[in-house]
Enzyme design. Structure first.
Site, short mmCIF file in Angstrom:
data_model
loop_
_atom_site.label_atom_id
_atom_site.label_comp_id
_atom_site.label_asym_id
_atom_site.label_seq_id
_atom_site.Cartn_x
_atom_site.Cartn_y
_atom_site.Cartn_z
N ASN A 166 0.84 -1.18 0.00
CA ASN A 166 0.00 0.00 0.00
C ASN A 166 0.88 1.24 0.00
O ASN A 166 1.94 1.28 0.62
CB ASN A 166 -0.99 -0.01 1.17
CG ASN A 166 -0.37 -0.12 2.53
OD1 ASN A 166 0.62 -0.82 2.74
ND2 ASN A 166 -0.96 0.57 3.50
N GLU B 129 0.35 5.27 0.60
CA GLU B 129 -0.60 6.27 1.06
C GLU B 129 -0.25 7.67 0.54
O GLU B 129 0.86 7.92 0.08
CB GLU B 129 -0.64 6.29 2.59
CG GLU B 129 -1.19 5.00 3.17
CD GLU B 129 -1.27 5.01 4.67
OE1 GLU B 129 -1.87 4.05 5.20
OE2 GLU B 129 -0.75 5.92 5.34
N CYS C 126 -3.98 0.64 -2.65
CA CYS C 126 -3.90 -0.58 -1.85
C CYS C 126 -2.84 -1.53 -2.41
O CYS C 126 -2.52 -1.50 -3.60
CB CYS C 126 -5.24 -1.29 -1.83
SG CYS C 126 -6.56 -0.35 -1.03
N GLU D 187 -3.02 -4.72 -2.98
CA GLU D 187 -3.55 -5.65 -3.98
C GLU D 187 -3.59 -5.00 -5.35
O GLU D 187 -3.16 -5.60 -6.36
CB GLU D 187 -4.97 -6.10 -3.59
CG GLU D 187 -5.04 -6.80 -2.24
CD GLU D 187 -5.30 -5.88 -1.06
OE1 GLU D 187 -5.94 -6.32 -0.10
OE2 GLU D 187 -4.87 -4.69 -1.09
N CYS E 91 -10.31 -4.71 0.50
CA CYS E 91 -11.46 -3.80 0.45
C CYS E 91 -12.31 -4.12 -0.78
O CYS E 91 -11.91 -4.89 -1.66
CB CYS E 91 -10.98 -2.35 0.41
SG CYS E 91 -10.23 -1.82 -1.15
N CYS F 257 -10.62 -3.49 -4.18
CA CYS F 257 -9.62 -4.52 -4.50
C CYS F 257 -10.28 -5.84 -4.88
O CYS F 257 -9.81 -6.53 -5.79
CB CYS F 257 -8.66 -4.72 -3.33
SG CYS F 257 -7.51 -3.33 -3.15
#
Length: 132
Positions: free
Chosen positions: A43, A45, A54, A56, A88, A91
């Site tokens: 990830n 940010e 993310c 994934e 999430c 994803c």
């Protein structure tokens, strides 16, 4: 060590490279495609939190960037901050987009700390699909 544990350990190792200064919630992912290729992601940010990528989606983007045209068959996800680090919704839909017709294994650390396989349909029983 079986394949699921190998993929999980790769996700675990790469999670240390996460850029997560705002949430302090590092995540690593390892994708496996039908041809045996593996791609990693973490990830990343941003202070404007909605721009965060993310792990994934980062791993899947890496696969596509590198010319991957085969189907995704498995993805392992790890965070040192949470067991059962389920992807999430965004994803999950990405995983569905690139997944094989037979389904995708999602490999997580269960609540007992053991590597466990789930199917994409366990978390996304009705993915968005358009018939072309």
């Amino acid at each position: 060590m079986d394949l699921s544990e190998e993929l999980f350990n790769e996700a675990k190792k790469i999670s240390a490279k996460s850029y997560s200064p705002y949430s302090n919630f590092p995540v690593g992912a390892c994708c496996l495609f039908k041809d045996g290729s593996r791609y990693l992601g973490v990830n990343v940010e941003n202070v404007s939190y909605g721009l965060t990528l993310c792990a994934e989606r980062n791993a899947l983007s890496s696969a596509i960037t590198n010319g991957q045209e085969d189907s995704l068959i498995a993805i392992a996800i790890y965070s040192p901050k949470q067991k059962m680090c389920i992807p999430c919704g965004a994803c999950l839909q990405w995983i569905a987009e690139f997944g094989s017709k037979e389904g995708v294994k999602i490999i997580l650390e269960n609540m007992d700390g053991k590597v466990q396989e789930y199917s994409l349909s366990d978390f996304l029983p009705h993915s968005f699909k358009i018939k072309l």
